[in-house]
Design an enzyme around this catalytic site. Structure first.
Site, PDB file in Angstrom:
ATOM      1  CG  HIS A 183      -6.399   0.743   1.011  1.00 19.25           C
ATOM      2  ND1 HIS A 183      -5.446   1.299   0.180  1.00 19.25           N
ATOM      3  CD2 HIS A 183      -5.711   0.220   2.065  1.00 19.25           C
ATOM      4  CE1 HIS A 183      -4.254   1.118   0.705  1.00 19.25           C
ATOM      5  NE2 HIS A 183      -4.387   0.474   1.848  1.00 19.25           N
ATOM      6  CG  HIS A 226      -2.090   4.334   5.118  1.00 13.56           C
ATOM      7  ND1 HIS A 226      -1.930   4.229   3.751  1.00 13.56           N
ATOM      8  CD2 HIS A 226      -2.224   3.060   5.581  1.00 13.56           C
ATOM      9  CE1 HIS A 226      -1.955   2.947   3.402  1.00 13.56           C
ATOM     10  NE2 HIS A 226      -2.142   2.221   4.491  1.00 13.56           N
ATOM     11  CB  CYS A 281      -0.937   0.002   1.197  1.00 12.55           C
ATOM     12  SG  CYS A 281      -1.886  -1.526   1.322  1.00 12.55           S
ATOM     13  CD  GLU A 329      -2.157   7.695   9.167  1.00  7.43           C
ATOM     14  OE1 GLU A 329      -1.676   8.479   8.318  1.00  7.43           O
ATOM     15  OE2 GLU A 329      -3.100   6.906   8.900  1.00  7.43           O
ATOM     16  CE  LYS A 350      -5.544   4.156   1.853  1.00  2.57           C
ATOM     17  NZ  LYS A 350      -4.629   5.283   2.128  1.00  2.57           N
ATOM     18  CG  PHE A 384      -0.292  -5.969   4.157  1.00  4.52           C
ATOM     19  CD1 PHE A 384      -0.900  -5.206   5.136  1.00  4.52           C
ATOM     20  CD2 PHE A 384      -1.075  -6.889   3.471  1.00  4.52           C
ATOM     21  CE1 PHE A 384      -2.248  -5.336   5.431  1.00  4.52           C
ATOM     22  CE2 PHE A 384      -2.425  -7.041   3.751  1.00  4.52           C
ATOM     23  CZ  PHE A 384      -3.016  -6.272   4.738  1.00  4.52           C
TER      24      PHE A 384
END
Length: 418
Positions: free
Chosen positions: A346, A309, A169, A320, A341, A405
């Site tokens: 996403h 994010h 991502c 975050e 998002k 990830f």
């Protein structure tokens, strides 16, 4: 890095291209984002009736043949077509031509997470049903992740650096950041940089559903992606592409280009912690934000807006938030933070490119896009997330966060041209 700048040439943004669940084109996507519209709905690409999650942020009304020659359009996997479309838009908006930019000094760097997964699925079915002789000779070259950058370079005669990041991502943001480096250090004058993804496919959804990573708010698709909200239950898969034209400032000025923003800093770190979970307290995220600030030679209070994010997953949003507090201290309460998002879903490997473009647009237009669906803020997520409605305000300095990830992190800082 101790606040020491490593760049040699200043780098600016002169063009943007977007293909998103909010629309095809920058104007359409940005208008929808500023209006707080959701691009998420029921899946139409395959029969999802047997899946726990049956919603996605699909791109609607897109025709590859509008952007590629007919033969090439038939051969190209969808994320490649999205990349070509966004790159063409970006180049046109920047006014890049072979007359003002040498092909050898024009490069392409496009990130993706899962690449040609849809083509892999369909080709495997062909192999099972019809045998190996029926597998297309274009299968391998069209499936591999770097082919988005490859096809864009062929279509636009870009003979400079040609690269791909596959960092989950964070791939799109890494592509922008590494392109920034390439221009700063003289490897190219112009880079088409960003990310793309198109994996609204059965195998993708089967995998994410098995992880219990996706929202199952199937009856309310437009309310399913809800970053920082106490009722969030997972992310929503989106698709699309975001491409930026990055350019050496001297090159842009010499050809009379309109400068949309400056690229000021870039950070890249690793958590070294877990397959999917961020490091506790967002430690790796915090180091990445600090690195970007150091690279820009900036102090935290200069940042006005963060495009987070903000995935709408319990752990990511909380960590975050903690990381922002760690880096910015008391200033964290004065920052505007939002997650686009909430509207696009996403876009995985394409998220960083799309969100970098939204961050540049926020600077350009003095509008911060909202976090929609933030009805009941999580007590652990207690910053100013610009809920529900866009906010008009000057944005001289903005940050864009991407975390993936494998514990891979990328942060970009953009500033107003003046």
């Amino acid at each position: 890095m101790n606040g020491e700048r490593t760049q040699t040439r200043k780098v600016v943004v002169t063009g943007l291209g977007l293909v998103t669940p909010l629309g095809i084109g920058v104007a359409e996507s940005w208008k929808a984002a500023c209006e707080g519209r959701s691009g998420i709905g029921p899946i139409t690409r395959f029969d999802a009736s047997g899946f726990d999650t049956r919603i996605a942020g699909e791109v609607r009304g897109f025709s590859p043949e509008d952007w590629l020659p007919k033969k090439e359009a038939r051969r190209s996997e969808l994320h490649i077509s999205y990349s070509v479309a966004a790159a063409r838009m970006a180049v046109e908006s920047a006014g890049i031509t072979e007359q003002n930019t040498a092909p050898e000094r024009l490069g392409v760097f496009i990130g993706c997470g899962l690449g040609g997964l849809g083509l892999l699925e369909s080709t495997h079915q062909t192999l099972v049903d019809k045998g190996p002789s029926r597998v297309s000779p274009f299968f391998i070259p069209m499936m591999i992740g770097n082919m988005a950058a490859g096809v864009v370079s062929m279509q636009l005669n870009a003979k400079g650096p040609n690269c791909c990041t596959s960092t989950a991502c964070a791939a799109g943001s890494h592509a922008v950041g590494e392109s920034f480096r390439m221009i700063a250090h003289g490897m190219a004058d112009v880079m088409l940089a960003g990310g793309a993804e198109a994996v609204v496919t059965p195998l993708c959804f089967a995998g994410f559903c098995s992880m219990r990573a996706l929202s199952t708010r199937n009856d309310e698709p437009q309310r399913a992606s809800r970053p920082f909200d106490a009722g969030r239950d997972g992310f929503v898969v989106g698709e699309g592409a975001g491409i930026l034209v990055l350019e050496a400032e001297e090159h842009a000025l010499a050809r009379g280009a309109t400068i949309l923003a400056r690229v000021a800093g870039y950070g890249a770190t690793g958590d070294a912690h877990h397959f999917t979970a961020p490091s506790p307290g967002g430690e790796g995220m915090a180091r990445c934000m600090r690195m970007a600030l150091d690279d820009a030679g900036m102090a935290g209070p200069e940042v006005v807006y963060i495009n987070a994010h903000g995935t709408s997953t319990p752990m990511n949003d909380a960590f975050e938030t903690q990381a922002i507090k760690t880096v910015f201290g008391d200033h964290a309460r004065r920052l505007a933070v939002s997650s686009t998002k909430s509207m696009t879903g996403h876009i995985l490997g394409g998220a960083g490119g799309v969100e970098a473009a939204f961050t540049v647009l926020a600077i350009r237009h003095g509008v911060i896009p909202p976090t929609i669906n933030l009805d009941t803020p999580d007590p652990e997520c207690d910053l100013d997330y610009v809920p529900h409605r866009a906010r008009k305000t000057q944005v001289p300095v903005a940050m864009s966060n991407s975390f993936g990830f494998g514990g891979t992190n990328a942060v970009l800082i953009f500033t107003r041209p003046d």
